[in-house]
Design an enzyme around this catalytic site. Structure first.
Site, PDB file in Angstrom:
ATOM      1  N   CYS A  85       0.895  -1.213  -0.023  1.00 26.87           N
ATOM      2  CA  CYS A  85       0.054   0.010   0.067  1.00 26.87           C
ATOM      3  C   CYS A  85       0.770   1.349   0.270  1.00 26.87           C
ATOM      4  O   CYS A  85       1.595   1.541  -0.965  1.00 26.87           O
ATOM      5  CB  CYS A  85      -1.112  -0.022   1.003  1.00 26.87           C
ATOM      6  SG  CYS A  85      -2.179   1.149   0.771  1.00 26.87           S
ATOM      7  N   HIS A 192      -3.638  -4.384  -0.142  1.00 27.67           N
ATOM      8  CA  HIS A 192      -3.191  -4.924   1.163  1.00 27.67           C
ATOM      9  C   HIS A 192      -3.059  -6.499   0.902  1.00 27.67           C
ATOM     10  O   HIS A 192      -4.219  -7.313   1.083  1.00 27.67           O
ATOM     11  CB  HIS A 192      -4.222  -4.529   2.272  1.00 27.67           C
ATOM     12  CG  HIS A 192      -4.041  -3.265   2.631  1.00 27.67           C
ATOM     13  ND1 HIS A 192      -3.103  -2.822   3.546  1.00 27.67           N
ATOM     14  CD2 HIS A 192      -4.506  -2.238   2.433  1.00 27.67           C
ATOM     15  CE1 HIS A 192      -3.166  -1.570   3.878  1.00 27.67           C
ATOM     16  NE2 HIS A 192      -3.983  -1.058   2.814  1.00 27.67           N
ATOM     17  N   GLU A 194      -1.902  -8.446   2.964  1.00 30.41           N
ATOM     18  CA  GLU A 194      -1.994  -9.206   4.332  1.00 30.41           C
ATOM     19  C   GLU A 194      -3.823  -9.158   4.794  1.00 30.41           C
ATOM     20  O   GLU A 194      -4.004 -10.074   5.416  1.00 30.41           O
ATOM     21  CB  GLU A 194      -1.549  -8.484   5.471  1.00 30.41           C
ATOM     22  CG  GLU A 194      -2.187  -7.164   5.755  1.00 30.41           C
ATOM     23  CD  GLU A 194      -1.771  -5.809   4.800  1.00 30.41           C
ATOM     24  OE1 GLU A 194      -2.424  -4.707   5.425  1.00 30.41           O
ATOM     25  OE2 GLU A 194      -1.200  -6.037   4.049  1.00 30.41           O
TER      26      GLU A 194
END
Length: 212
Positions: A85, A192, A194
């Site tokens: 990001c 993102h 994650e």
């Protein structure tokens, strides 16, 4: 494998570290994942991850000259780097969020507001799942993925005026949005990883075994 998530008072550090551990397990890689800003850790890491959450200027300030110099030294010596990001955005020449702020200068282009999306009547921030467009087999980071797989985006600013040769994947949101970039041993994702479930873990796993 020693994986260091850069601690620069940014967000999502713990989530990124946990996702890296899961990705390593899935790939059968024995990895020690730590969150650190210590020079010994960073300069001796096998992989570096820079998460990012918030404004470009704030994240750049959080890095400061000391961490910038460490990242420059480590990556210049060949350590693979992944920005997530705003961590990806910091790889560029400069950002225009809250004034002009210099980036790391590793890839071409600048970070500015996604006015094309706003002009098309789309809401900002660009938040939620969006498809990824890429050429299969063109880069190891997308190994195991299929064009049309989704990443989870949260951003109002994006890379503009970048080099076509740095683009690995894009998304569409009012215009073409750079979604994955890579140059040499430095790469980044606007979305993102994650938070992107299996797609994100696949990309993280590919990064852990990536050699440029």
């Amino acid at each position: 494998m020693r994986v260091v998530v850069i601690d620069y008072n940014g967000g999502n550090l713990a989530s990124a570290a946990q996702a890296a551990r899961k990705a390593a397990t899935r790939k059968g890689i024995e990895a020690d994942v730590v969150i650190s800003r210590d020079a010994t850790d960073i300069l001796n890491a096998d992989r570096l991850i820079l998460p990012g959450q918030g404004a470009f200027a704030d994240c750049a300030q959080g890095l400061g000259p000391e961490l910038r110099n460490m990242l420059e030294t480590a990556t210049a010596n060949g350590t693979p780097f992944l920005g997530i990001c705003v961590g990806m955005q910091l790889m560029c020449e400069y950002g225009l969020e809250h004034g002009r702020t210099e980036g790391l200068g590793w890839i071409s282009g600048n970070i500015r507001r996604m006015d094309e999306a706003a002009n098309a009547g789309l809401r900002l921030p660009h938040m939620g799942w969006n498809t990824l467009d890429f050429t299969p087999g063109a880069h190891l980071l997308t190994d195991g993925l299929t064009p049309g797989n989704h990443g989870y985006f949260v951003h109002s600013y994006a890379l503009h005026d970048g080099a076509e040769s740095d683009l690995v994947a894009t998304a569409q949101y009012g215009t073409q949005v750079p979604a994955i970039v890579a140059r040499d041993n430095r790469c980044g994702t606007q979305f993102h990883v994650e938070k992107s479930q299996d797609v994100g873990l696949t990309i993280l796993g590919n990064f852990l075994r990536w050699t440029s």
